[in-house]
Scaffold this motif. Structure first.
Motif, mmCIF file in Angstrom:
data_model
loop_
_atom_site.group_PDB
_atom_site.id
_atom_site.type_symbol
_atom_site.label_atom_id
_atom_site.label_comp_id
_atom_site.label_asym_id
_atom_site.label_seq_id
_atom_site.Cartn_x
_atom_site.Cartn_y
_atom_site.Cartn_z
ATOM 1 N N CYS A 63 -27.746 26.718 -50.371
ATOM 2 C CA CYS A 63 -26.770 27.800 -50.398
ATOM 3 C C CYS A 63 -26.925 28.622 -51.672
ATOM 4 O O CYS A 63 -26.806 28.075 -52.782
ATOM 5 N N PRO A 64 -27.191 29.913 -51.573
ATOM 6 C CA PRO A 64 -27.380 30.720 -52.791
ATOM 7 C C PRO A 64 -26.103 30.841 -53.614
ATOM 8 O O PRO A 64 -26.160 31.125 -54.808
ATOM 9 N N GLY A 65 -24.943 30.611 -53.008
ATOM 10 C CA GLY A 65 -23.683 30.704 -53.736
ATOM 11 C C GLY A 65 -23.181 29.363 -54.256
ATOM 12 O O GLY A 65 -22.000 29.243 -54.600
ATOM 13 N N MET A 66 -24.053 28.371 -54.366
ATOM 14 C CA MET A 66 -23.655 27.026 -54.771
ATOM 15 C C MET A 66 -22.929 27.026 -56.118
ATOM 16 O O MET A 66 -21.836 26.460 -56.254
ATOM 17 N N ASN A 67 -23.502 27.655 -57.130
ATOM 18 C CA ASN A 67 -22.892 27.647 -58.457
ATOM 19 C C ASN A 67 -21.578 28.425 -58.463
ATOM 20 O O ASN A 67 -20.601 28.009 -59.101
ATOM 21 N N PHE A 115 -31.632 14.582 -53.320
ATOM 22 C CA PHE A 115 -31.792 14.507 -51.867
ATOM 23 C C PHE A 115 -30.842 13.480 -51.245
ATOM 24 O O PHE A 115 -30.920 13.212 -50.055
ATOM 25 N N ALA A 116 -29.931 12.917 -52.079
ATOM 26 C CA ALA A 116 -28.890 12.032 -51.579
ATOM 27 C C ALA A 116 -27.524 12.701 -51.637
ATOM 28 O O ALA A 116 -26.576 12.219 -51.028
ATOM 29 N N PHE A 117 -27.420 13.816 -52.383
ATOM 30 C CA PHE A 117 -26.165 14.553 -52.516
ATOM 31 C C PHE A 117 -26.465 16.010 -52.211
ATOM 32 O O PHE A 117 -26.996 16.747 -53.036
ATOM 33 N N ILE A 118 -26.135 16.444 -50.986
ATOM 34 C CA ILE A 118 -26.577 17.763 -50.520
ATOM 35 C C ILE A 118 -25.442 18.541 -49.853
ATOM 36 O O ILE A 118 -25.603 19.036 -48.731
ATOM 37 N N PRO A 119 -24.293 18.703 -50.506
ATOM 38 C CA PRO A 119 -23.210 19.450 -49.872
ATOM 39 C C PRO A 119 -23.541 20.913 -49.631
ATOM 40 O O PRO A 119 -22.907 21.573 -48.797
ATOM 41 N N PHE A 120 -24.546 21.441 -50.365
ATOM 42 C CA PHE A 120 -24.964 22.837 -50.183
ATOM 43 C C PHE A 120 -26.370 22.916 -49.594
ATOM 44 O O PHE A 120 -27.052 23.924 -49.744
#
Length: 463
Positions: free
Chosen positions: A405-409, A393-398
């Motif tokens: 974001c469903p396409g994160m990976n 919850f401190a690193f949320i680029p997606f």
């Protein structure tokens, strides 16, 4: 602000404001750059509330309260802000990125399944071929030739996402038309909806204009033709649109019509193309200014791949390549603001939240919070190495939570692989004395692009 020193690099970022801006300054500033109007105190974790005209603004910049908004009370804060919805609705319609309620609940499983990480091997070869094609084009350039990186990376990711989304049958010119259309749309978009702050809970409809209408027509024309071709049985089997249509036909719910399919295809294309392209652009800028990191990256590629090109199967061993991408996402999140609208009154920490208030979650601020990150403005990809424990919850680029974001990976692996393939063969050197300025209207780009020289790496330099 930008600073270099022996073994350290603080990449460009806006200097925090020293005093609160007035309404005119807020409006004009937001229309130029949505990340430029923050005070120094906002670059720490916490929660704050203030008003712009008639609208309550709640800035949530603490992992604890971000979890509350995006997970615990997700149902009350699932709506994107009116200015984001109004800015994008003409282009994406009711696509997954800006939809909510029953529409979002119905479509999320359809889209999430076709971009799930288990499908990555199906698209790995597409990523490799597209990156190698760009590498071959760069190799044919005159020594030291200059390119514009946002355009080059946009062309690369457009080739990947067009093949993945639409299939290999789409013409290069058509893919380029979508890319150009979105770039034009972003330039014409109004990123500050004044009506919302003056009391209209749904904001004012975005104004048209000839350039904006032309940009929309460029995107819609290509995407609609491809969807119609698939529905007529002429599309490529196995593409994302093909999977979306087949999943849609098997769904127990009422099937999506052509417009809805177009909106989802356009959303996947925009998200998959733009965010990865900007991430790669920033990664090149960061590497060029931190040669000690570039050396680690090159040594890693050499140890893992030797002289053969990197492949998707190499990614688990390319830790420095992935860490550079993650640090680029931390410093320059493609979508640096994640605004939400409170459906009903609520309470976040000690703040009483009004109905229809703007809840501002800003990865731009969160990722640079001085009490959450060591040297938050420095380029330090090693912070992501060796199994580092990063607060989700401190690193949320997606984003995070149900609307992650469903396409994160897909996006992270695509960016890592493309960086590895191109960095193996080339050094990318930004134009000397060029002023780099991060600017956000819809996504976070270098203002005016990023011109750079492409230099082939000799066999000796690769060792």
């Amino acid at each position: 602000m930008e600073r270099r020193g022996p073994g350290e690099f603080v990449p460009c970022h806006p200097e925090p404001l020293r005093k609160d801006p007035n309404l005119v300054q807020i409006v004009l500033g937001a229309r130029h750059n949505l990340i430029g109007g923050w005070m120094a105190e906002h670059y720490r974790s916490g929660i704050d509330s203030f008003r712009i005209a008639r609208r309550q603004i709640v800035v949530v910049n603490s992992p604890e309260y971000i979890k509350y908004v995006l997970v615990t009370r997700h149902a009350n804060f699932e709506r994107k802000s009116p200015q984001m919805r109004r800015a994008l609705e003409a282009l994406l319609g009711d696509g997954l990125f800006i939809s909510d309620g029953d529409v979002w609940k119905k479509r999320r499983p359809l889209v999430a399944d076709i971009v799930h990480k288990r499908r990555l091997p199906e698209f790995g070869q597409t990523m490799e071929e597209a990156a190698l094609s760009v590498a071959d084009e760069w190799a044919r350039l005159p020594e030291g030739a200059e390119v514009e990186l946002t355009e080059e990376m946009g062309r690369l990711t457009a080739a990947i996402i067009s093949r993945a989304v639409f299939g290999k049958s789409i013409a290069r010119e058509a893919a380029q038309q979508v890319v150009d259309g979105f770039s034009a749309y972003q330039r014409a978009a109004d990123s500050f909806n004044l009506g919302y702050f003056l009391g209209a809970d749904e904001g004012w409809p975005a104004l048209g204009g000839r350039k904006r209408r032309q940009a929309i027509a460029m995107v819609h024309g290509v995407v609609e033709n491809v969807v119609n071709a698939h529905l007529a049985g002429e599309g490529d089997a196995g593409s994302m649109v093909d999977l979306l249509i087949r999943r849609n036909q098997r769904s127990a719910a009422a099937p999506l019509d052509v417009t809805a399919l177009r909106n989802e295809a356009a959303t996947i294309f925009m998200a998959g193309h733009e965010t990865t392209a900007t991430t790669l652009t920033w990664a090149w800028y960061l590497l060029a200014n931190a040669p000690w990191v570039a050396q680690k990256l090159h040594e890693e590629i050499e140890a893992v791949c030797g002289s053969r090109p990197p492949t998707l199967s190499d990614l688990p061993q390319l830790g420095w390549c992935r860490a550079v991408i993650q640090e680029a996402l931390r410093l320059y999140p493609p979508v640096p603001l994640l605004p939400r609208q409170a459906i009903e009154a609520d309470r976040i920490g000690h703040i009483n939240v009004e109905k229809s208030a703007l809840i501002m979650i800003a990865p731009w601020l969160l990722h640079r919070a001085a009490d959450l990150w060591d040297k938050p403005n420095h380029f330090l990809p090693e912070r992501f190495l060796n199994g580092a424990s990063i607060n989700p919850f401190a690193f949320i680029p997606f984003a995070v939570g149900p609307r992650i974001c469903p396409g994160m990976n897909f996006g992270q692996d695509e960016a890592t692989l493309c960086l590895a393939i191109l960095a193996q063969r080339f050094d990318v050197i930004p134009r000397k004395d060029y002023k780099v300025e991060p600017v956000c209207r819809l996504t976070l780009r270098p203002n005016g692009g990023l011109p750079a020289r492409v230099m082939q790496r000799s066999t000796e330099r690769r060792m």
